[in-house]
Design a protein around this motif. Structure first.
Motif, PDB file in Angstrom:
ATOM      1  N   UNK A   1       0.845  -1.165   0.000  1.00  0.00           N
ATOM      2  CA  UNK A   1       0.000   0.000   0.000  1.00  0.00           C
ATOM      3  C   UNK A   1       0.898   1.238   0.000  1.00  0.00           C
ATOM      4  N   UNK A   2       0.642   2.111  -0.915  1.00  0.00           N
ATOM      5  CA  UNK A   2       1.404   3.360  -0.976  1.00  0.00           C
ATOM      6  C   UNK A   2       0.925   4.335   0.106  1.00  0.00           C
ATOM      7  N   UNK A   3       1.802   5.277   0.464  1.00  0.00           N
ATOM      8  CA  UNK A   3       1.394   6.284   1.450  1.00  0.00           C
ATOM      9  C   UNK A   3       0.263   7.143   0.907  1.00  0.00           C
ATOM     10  N   UNK A   4       0.184   7.278  -0.400  1.00  0.00           N
ATOM     11  CA  UNK A   4      -0.932   8.008  -1.004  1.00  0.00           C
ATOM     12  C   UNK A   4      -2.255   7.336  -0.636  1.00  0.00           C
ATOM     13  N   UNK A   5      -2.296   6.021  -0.702  1.00  0.00           N
ATOM     14  CA  UNK A   5      -3.511   5.281  -0.347  1.00  0.00           C
ATOM     15  C   UNK A   5      -3.847   5.495   1.120  1.00  0.00           C
ATOM     16  N   UNK A   6      -2.849   5.415   1.978  1.00  0.00           N
ATOM     17  CA  UNK A   6      -3.072   5.628   3.407  1.00  0.00           C
ATOM     18  C   UNK A   6      -3.720   6.979   3.665  1.00  0.00           C
ATOM     19  N   UNK A  53      -2.337  15.541   7.338  1.00  0.00           N
ATOM     20  CA  UNK A  53      -2.259  14.103   7.608  1.00  0.00           C
ATOM     21  C   UNK A  53      -1.024  13.493   6.945  1.00  0.00           C
ATOM     22  N   UNK A  54      -0.704  13.943   5.742  1.00  0.00           N
ATOM     23  CA  UNK A  54       0.462  13.444   5.013  1.00  0.00           C
ATOM     24  C   UNK A  54       1.746  13.799   5.754  1.00  0.00           C
ATOM     25  N   UNK A  55       1.828  15.032   6.224  1.00  0.00           N
ATOM     26  CA  UNK A  55       3.003  15.496   6.973  1.00  0.00           C
ATOM     27  C   UNK A  55       3.142  14.694   8.267  1.00  0.00           C
ATOM     28  N   UNK A  56       2.043  14.509   8.978  1.00  0.00           N
ATOM     29  CA  UNK A  56       2.039  13.769  10.237  1.00  0.00           C
ATOM     30  C   UNK A  56       2.515  12.326  10.024  1.00  0.00           C
ATOM     31  N   UNK A  57       2.027  11.672   8.995  1.00  0.00           N
ATOM     32  CA  UNK A  57       2.409  10.285   8.718  1.00  0.00           C
ATOM     33  C   UNK A  57       3.881  10.181   8.346  1.00  0.00           C
ATOM     34  N   UNK A  61       6.643   8.142  10.680  1.00  0.00           N
ATOM     35  CA  UNK A  61       7.402   7.013  10.133  1.00  0.00           C
ATOM     36  C   UNK A  61       8.891   7.332   9.990  1.00  0.00           C
ATOM     37  N   UNK A  62       9.258   8.575  10.301  1.00  0.00           N
ATOM     38  CA  UNK A  62      10.665   8.967  10.208  1.00  0.00           C
ATOM     39  C   UNK A  62      11.167   9.068   8.788  1.00  0.00           C
ATOM     40  N   UNK A  63      10.263   9.399   7.862  1.00  0.00           N
ATOM     41  CA  UNK A  63      10.630   9.421   6.445  1.00  0.00           C
ATOM     42  C   UNK A  63      11.110  10.771   5.955  1.00  0.00           C
TER      43      UNK A  63
END
Length: 121
Positions: A1-6, A53-57, A61-63
């Motif tokens: 699953x891509x982070x976009x999907x998440x 939400x994208x920034x938070x994720x 995840x330390x990305x």
């Protein structure tokens, strides 16, 4: 699953209507997959992402350390970062947990199981 999907998934457990997005990712097993960069696609995509939400994720995840607000200047370097996070970062396994009701959604072989039991619908 891509982070976009998440970035598009939320908890749908009956009665769970607060703090149900974004789902918190735990025990993540990730992989990077190469995807051809398309600047026009990334420019259109960025408006569809829930940015906070994208920034938070990404941070959790330390990305990547993304700015809290979307910058005015969407240069190619910045779009490359978004491309790498949203499209090339895949979650192979782990779980997503709702912050509101604590329901757990498992991720197996890159597929999130979003099915609910009858009592949860």
């Amino acid at each position: 699953m891509r982070l976009l999907t998440h970035n598009m998934l939320m908890c749908h457990v009956k009665g769970c209507s607060t703090d149900n997005f974004p789902l918190r990712i735990e025990d993540a097993e990730m992989e990077q997959v190469e995807v051809e960069f398309n600047e026009d696609f990334c420019r259109r995509l960025i408006n569809k992402i829930d940015w906070p939400a994208f920034v938070q994720t990404a941070f959790a995840l330390g990305l990547d350390q993304l700015p809290a607000t979307l910058p005015e200047d969407l240069n190619e370097e910045f779009l490359q970062r978004i491309h790498k996070l949203a499209l090339e970062t895949k979650l192979k396994a782990g779980r997503m947990v709702c912050n509101g009701c604590k329901h757990v959604y498992l991720i197996t072989d890159g597929i999130p199981n979003m099915l609910l039991q009858e009592t949860e619908v």
